[in-house]
Design a protein around this motif. Structure first.
Motif, PDB file in Angstrom:
ATOM      1  N   LEU A 106       0.850  -1.089  -0.157  1.00  0.00           N
ATOM      2  CA  LEU A 106       0.053  -0.087  -0.186  1.00  0.00           C
ATOM      3  C   LEU A 106       0.841   1.223   0.050  1.00  0.00           C
ATOM      4  N   TYR A 108       0.788   5.535   0.146  1.00  0.00           N
ATOM      5  CA  TYR A 108      -0.372   6.622   0.385  1.00  0.00           C
ATOM      6  C   TYR A 108       0.032   8.037  -0.193  1.00  0.00           C
ATOM      7  N   THR A 109      -0.981   8.470  -0.719  1.00  0.00           N
ATOM      8  CA  THR A 109      -1.017   9.772  -1.326  1.00  0.00           C
ATOM      9  C   THR A 109      -0.876  10.909  -0.297  1.00  0.00           C
ATOM     10  N   THR A 113      -4.821   8.938   1.020  1.00  0.00           N
ATOM     11  CA  THR A 113      -5.393   7.908   0.500  1.00  0.00           C
ATOM     12  C   THR A 113      -4.718   6.795   0.098  1.00  0.00           C
ATOM     13  N   GLN A 115      -3.286   3.466  -1.888  1.00  0.00           N
ATOM     14  CA  GLN A 115      -3.471   2.958  -2.989  1.00  0.00           C
ATOM     15  C   GLN A 115      -2.913   1.506  -3.030  1.00  0.00           C
ATOM     16  N   PRO A 132     -15.332   3.632  -2.653  1.00  0.00           N
ATOM     17  CA  PRO A 132     -13.883   4.373  -2.776  1.00  0.00           C
ATOM     18  C   PRO A 132     -13.767   5.584  -1.689  1.00  0.00           C
TER      19      PRO A 132
END
Length: 253
Positions: A106, A108-109, A113, A115, A132
């Motif tokens: 994973l 993370y932005t 969030t 991804q 989402p």
């Protein structure tokens, strides 16, 4: 056993102690009906405000557990702090359970969030959907415990909430303070952890939606300078009853 839940509770190791630059390592034994079935190590470096943090757990089946689990898993989380909140950058895990490899990545932005960069196997079971819009602001299990454990460190209590996404499931986590304190903990708090899957539920196992309840008992290890640690955990299991997790050793990393 709820593997999500043992990862969450192991994430509590070291996290209630004062933030320190030096790394620490703790080892734990898991027992069912008095028989060791698993062991785990936790390594942690907690950064200060704005500084990076890293957490890694390594779990292996042992003894009778090898007949049922036959595998091991490594989970690693890293990120930084914004005030009292952890901001995960990446979470990854890899393992081999019952001869089947499982890997997750994973990223993370900047907005928080997650991804999914890797999910192996891509589809393990048919699951209920996760909207989402439910994902921004979720944490991985280990970073979530960094946030929740500050309640223990700063207030001597455990109250907190978080939503955890592991690539497949969305889990609601609620933590409260047990009014009864374990005498072996020297007066330190015990945290009641309730975990419930609210998205990504296996369609063929609706019973997995039932809340799981575990209790983490904190105490002060004999090792000089060591942070406040879970010395005993009563870990919920769907098939084994309550798993007893006991601190075996604490060393400087």
């Amino acid at each position: 056993m709820s593997f999500m839940l043992w990862r969450i509770t192991l994430g509590l190791a070291f996290l209630a102690g004062p933030a320190a630059a030096e790394p620490w390592r703790a080892s734990y034994a898991f027992a069912a009906a008095g028989i060791t079935v698993m062991e785990a190590e936790v390594d942690l470096e907690i950064g200060g405000p704005g500084a990076p943090y890293t957490i890694e757990t390594r779990t292996r089946a042992r003894g009778l557990g090898t007949l049922f689990f036959r595998g091991e898993q490594v989970a690693h989380s890293e990120g930084s702090w914004r005030g009292a909140n952890p901001l995960p950058r990446q979470h990854r895990s890899s393992g081999n359970w019952r001869g089947s490899p499982r890997r997750t990545l994973l990223n993370y932005t900047a907005s928080g969030t997650p991804q999914v960069g890797l999910l192996e196997p891509a589809q393990d079971l048919e699951r209920t959907p996760i909207p989402p819009e439910a994902l921004p602001g979720t944490l991985d299990a280990l970073s979530a415990m960094l946030k929740l454990s500050r309640q223990v460190r700063d207030t001597g209590r455990c109250e907190g909430q978080a939503r955890i996404f592991d690539g497949r499931r969305l889990t609601q986590l609620n933590v409260t303070t047990d009014p009864v304190r374990d005498p072996a903990g020297g007066g330190q708090p015990s945290c009641v952890i309730e975990s419930q899957i609210v998205g990504g539920l296996p369609v063929e196992r609706p019973e997995d939606a039932r809340p799981m309840r575990s209790v983490v008992h904190f105490g002060n290890p004999a090792q000089p300078g060591a942070p406040l640690l879970p010395i005993r955990i009563e870990l919920a299991s769907r098939w084994w009853g309550t798993i007893q997790v006991t601190l075996r050793q604490v060393t400087r990393g």
